[in-house]
Write a protein that holds these residues in place. Structure first.
Motif, PDB file in Angstrom:
ATOM      1  N   THR A 148       0.810  -1.221   0.000  1.00  0.00           N
ATOM      2  CA  THR A 148       0.000   0.000   0.000  1.00  0.00           C
ATOM      3  C   THR A 148       0.841   1.268   0.000  1.00  0.00           C
ATOM      4  O   THR A 148       0.362   2.320  -0.420  1.00  0.00           O
ATOM      5  CB  THR A 148      -0.920   0.022   1.233  1.00  0.00           C
ATOM      6  N   ALA A 149       2.060   1.171   0.457  1.00  0.00           N
ATOM      7  CA  ALA A 149       2.904   2.364   0.535  1.00  0.00           C
ATOM      8  C   ALA A 149       3.758   2.485  -0.722  1.00  0.00           C
ATOM      9  O   ALA A 149       4.359   1.504  -1.170  1.00  0.00           O
ATOM     10  CB  ALA A 149       3.814   2.281   1.757  1.00  0.00           C
ATOM     11  N   PRO A 150       3.813   3.674  -1.317  1.00  0.00           N
ATOM     12  CA  PRO A 150       4.683   3.877  -2.482  1.00  0.00           C
ATOM     13  C   PRO A 150       6.135   3.575  -2.141  1.00  0.00           C
ATOM     14  O   PRO A 150       6.573   3.785  -1.017  1.00  0.00           O
ATOM     15  CB  PRO A 150       4.492   5.372  -2.800  1.00  0.00           C
ATOM     16  N   GLU A 151       6.873   3.094  -3.139  1.00  0.00           N
ATOM     17  CA  GLU A 151       8.264   2.699  -2.889  1.00  0.00           C
ATOM     18  C   GLU A 151       9.105   3.867  -2.413  1.00  0.00           C
ATOM     19  O   GLU A 151       9.940   3.725  -1.525  1.00  0.00           O
ATOM     20  CB  GLU A 151       8.863   2.116  -4.171  1.00  0.00           C
ATOM     21  N   ASN A 152       8.890   5.054  -3.001  1.00  0.00           N
ATOM     22  CA  ASN A 152       9.700   6.200  -2.587  1.00  0.00           C
ATOM     23  C   ASN A 152       9.392   6.622  -1.155  1.00  0.00           C
ATOM     24  O   ASN A 152      10.250   7.099  -0.416  1.00  0.00           O
ATOM     25  CB  ASN A 152       9.508   7.372  -3.545  1.00  0.00           C
ATOM     26  N   ALA A 153       8.135   6.419  -0.728  1.00  0.00           N
ATOM     27  CA  ALA A 153       7.764   6.748   0.648  1.00  0.00           C
ATOM     28  C   ALA A 153       8.440   5.790   1.626  1.00  0.00           C
ATOM     29  O   ALA A 153       8.910   6.191   2.703  1.00  0.00           O
ATOM     30  CB  ALA A 153       6.244   6.689   0.818  1.00  0.00           C
ATOM     31  N   GLN A 154       8.504   4.517   1.258  1.00  0.00           N
ATOM     32  CA  GLN A 154       9.185   3.545   2.107  1.00  0.00           C
ATOM     33  C   GLN A 154      10.668   3.878   2.217  1.00  0.00           C
ATOM     34  O   GLN A 154      11.252   3.832   3.311  1.00  0.00           O
ATOM     35  CB  GLN A 154       9.008   2.134   1.537  1.00  0.00           C
ATOM     36  N   ARG A 155      11.275   4.195   1.073  1.00  0.00           N
ATOM     37  CA  ARG A 155      12.698   4.516   1.088  1.00  0.00           C
ATOM     38  C   ARG A 155      12.973   5.735   1.954  1.00  0.00           C
ATOM     39  O   ARG A 155      13.957   5.776   2.703  1.00  0.00           O
ATOM     40  CB  ARG A 155      13.196   4.768  -0.335  1.00  0.00           C
TER      41      ARG A 155
END
Length: 679
Positions: A148-155
């Motif tokens: 559910t979380a965008p990859e850039n947000a996780q990074r």
């Protein structure tokens, strides 16, 4: 023999990554030595800009400007960049907050103690405390529903978590800061990263392990928290025992250095909290023999310092020839995570070196295999007379309050230790980047910092190994004199390259010498009477003893000279050493210029050297009129011993030691008189 003094403050934070002790103090001097003066004012101004992009640019610019540049770092400090960045930790824009946290983290790593203290005094822990539950909540959401979380947000969250954790790790530099961090109850937060390591980015997991390793080092509240949870111990054991990155055909580890570093850190945490609580499956594991040594021995031989230093020099030379952006601007603002391929490789090389340094740091404890001094010496009834001198030297060290570096439990035998020695000898040999002269600073300070730390840690390991051997009472150890000669020559070769430029900005050289002399004492003690030294080596030891600012180092030098003087065929060397030791004693008309501990060691050394009148070098005692000199020193020795303050730290033990030597001196004089030997 000499043991490496345990320096808790040094272990709580790595040596400064970009040393600046060679720089003059003050804002004016920082301004005169920095090439980036014009960039400073715009950064400070834009840090408070109403425009979020300006504030982000300013935070990023700090990270870029301080890279390997202590002068500019000091200049920014003088403009209160720390206070400005802490203010941005409550910024309304997440990207500004993240970049500010990254800049503060970089300042901690590059600047060391002073910047960490400044941040602590400016209450950085207040905003950091609020970040911990927020990070935990967001990461829990990622773990529950990762898609559910965008990859850039996780990074972004992973980077932020790593920066927060690394900053907290750097603060563990004093009891005051440590107590404050203990009150945060970080352990569950840090362990959650390790427990979920397979689902998270490796960077924050390693940062959590590093923070936990430092937090549990000589810190009972943190250690007790980890030990109280069987799940924590099981998690650490499972990481340390992983075999996902086996050694290759050369016996060296292959794979991601971060995964190996995680294993090394986990083993270090387990050693910090040992002994593990009983009853449990973990408590029956022999940590040193079954986990730590099999893990760390390949690690310390996994990197060639010569090859690494050569590659760093090539990369730095290449970077110097690349076109540089002369001025920072909003249009040309670099990203904090943008690095060239050369810069990425430099970081990789440094990380590999730091991994070796970490392994050596843990091994200093493994090599410290002395039993608990309070355990006594029951059962040792045979051949005690031949061992008294060794026991006496060990007692000297205890009374000097010099400790083994790390925890020793006697679990590693001589064969395990001796297999480490060749690797350690290779790691104490400096190269051109290890200890650059003040007149020609390092082209890459982080590499120099890592290399010098490796050399020093490897020397500490050797110091503890030969401490253990010197007190093992095993007649088989010194049988092969060639082993002792090899170690002796290798240590001298290392110290010869280190050199004697020991002034401002060369503190690591001085530390290398201080530990190195301890190794020489240990080797000389193990092979006492079988190891000779050159005239030059003896003179170097004498000069170093005279110039050493502390009593511990002086006593190590005297102890080494004492052992060398007992090589039967070195009559000339014996005379030089004895004459020097006599200068450390008081006379009938003057006090000794040496400190009390050094004086006591010198008197004890002379008794030991000339306790056997049948040895060839005893002629020096008779012809040199040494008996009369010792007689004249008795009253001065008595006064020096009487003047020892029992209330001072270590004073009670030193007083007892001094009284023993004083009595031995009187008895020795009477013994020599009774012999009636003439010149």
């Amino acid at each position: 023999m000499g043991k490496s003094q345990k320096k808790k403050s040094m272990r709580r934070h790595n040596p400064m990554r970009v040393p600046d002790t060679h720089l003059p103090k003050g804002l004016a001097s920082a301004s005169s030595t920095s090439t980036k003066n014009e960039a400073i004012l715009p950064i400070i101004q834009k840090m408070e800009s109403p425009d979020a992009s300006d504030r982000k640019w300013a935070c990023v610019a700090v990270s870029n400007l301080i890279q390997n540049d202590p002068s500019t770092r000091r200049l920014l400090q003088g403009k209160n960049v720390v206070g400005a960045l802490i203010g941005r930790l409550t910024d309304s824009e997440d990207e500004v907050l993240v970049e500010a946290m990254g800049a503060l983290r970089n300042l901690c790593i590059d600047g060391g103690y002073d910047i960490c203290a400044e941040m602590y005094n400016k209450n950085i822990l207040a905003p950091l405390k609020t970040f911990i539950p927020k990070i935990s909540t967001v990461l829990s959401q990622y773990l529950e529903t990762p898609k559910t979380a965008p990859e850039n947000a996780q990074r972004l969250m992973y980077d932020f978590a790593e920066n927060v954790i690394t900053t907290l790790w750097c603060f563990e530099t004093s009891n005051k800061a440590l107590n404050a961090i203990n009150s945060i109850n970080l352990i569950p937060f840090l362990m959650s990263f390790l427990a979920s390591r397979d689902k998270l980015s490796i960077a924050p997991v390693v940062a959590a392990a590093q923070c936990l390793y430092v937090l549990t080092d000589d810190n009972d509240p943190a250690s007790a928290t980890v030990k109280s949870d069987a799940g924590y111990i099981s998690c650490l054991l499972s990481i340390a025992q992983l075999h996902t990155h086996p050694a290759n055909d050369n016996g060296k580890y292959a794979g991601d250095h971060r995964q190996i570093t995680l294993r090394v850190l986990s083993s270090g945490i387990l050693r910090n909290i040992s002994p593990l609580p009983q009853p449990s499956a973990a408590s029956v594991v022999d940590l040193d023999r079954e986990i730590i040594l099999p893990l760390l021995q390949p690690v310390i031989s996994s990197v060639s310092l010569v090859v690494s230093a050569s590659r760093v020099q090539q990369l730095v030379d290449g970077l110097a020839s690349e076109p540089q952006i002369e001025k920072l601007s909003l249009q040309n603002a670099p990203n904090s995570d943008h690095k060239s391929n050369s810069e990425i490789e430099l970081e990789q090389l440094e990380a590999n070196l730091r991994m070796v340094q970490l392994a050596l740091e843990i091994l200093t404890g493994v090599c410290a295999t002395l039993p608990d001094p309070s355990a006594g010496v029951e059962g040792e009834t045979e051949d005690r007379d031949d061992e008294d001198d060794i026991v006496e030297d060990d007692e000297v060290m205890k009374e000097m309050n010099i400790e083994v570096s790390g925890k020793g439990d006697g679990s590693v035998n001589f064969m395990s230790q001796s297999s480490l020695v060749p690797s350690l000898l290779a790691l104490i040999q400096p190269g051109s980047l290890s200890f650059p002269p003040l007149a020609a600073p390092s082209p890459h300070p982080p590499t120099t910092s890592a290399l010098s730390a490796i050399h020093i840690s490897a020397m500490e390991c050797l110091n503890n190994i030969f401490l253990s051997l010197a007190t093992s009472f095993s007649s088989s150890i010194p049988a092969d004199v060639e082993d002792g000669r090899k170690v002796w020559d290798e240590v001298w070769a290392s110290l010869g390259v280190v050199g004697t430029e020991l002034g401002l900005g060369q503190e690591r050289r001085k530390e290398m010498w201080e530990i190195g002399v301890g190794v020489l004492w240990g080797v000389a003690l193990v092979w006492k009477g079988k190891l000779s030294a050159t005239e030059e080596q003896i003179q170097v030891l004498i000069r170093f003893c005279d110039g050493a600012p502390d009593e511990r180092t002086k006593v190590k030098c005297v102890g080494t000279l004492e052992c060398l003087a007992q090589y039967p065929q070195s009559i000339a060397s014996n005379q030089v050493i004895a004459n020097y030791l006599l200068t450390l004693l008081p006379t009938a008309s003057s006090r000794s210029t040496a400190g009390t501990e050094t004086l006591i060691q010198a008197a004890s050394a002379l008794i030991d050297i000339y306790s056997d009148e049948t040895l060839p070098y005893d002629v020096n005692f008779r012809q040199g009129g040494m008996l009369q000199i010792l007689v004249a020193s008795v009253e001065g020795v008595r006064k020096a011993v009487k003047g020892i303050d029992r209330k001072k730290s270590g004073g009670k033990d030193l007083r007892r030691r001094g009284e023993e030597v004083r009595d031995n001196l009187v008895a020795f004089i009477q013994y020599r008189r009774d012999l009636g030997l003439q010149t």
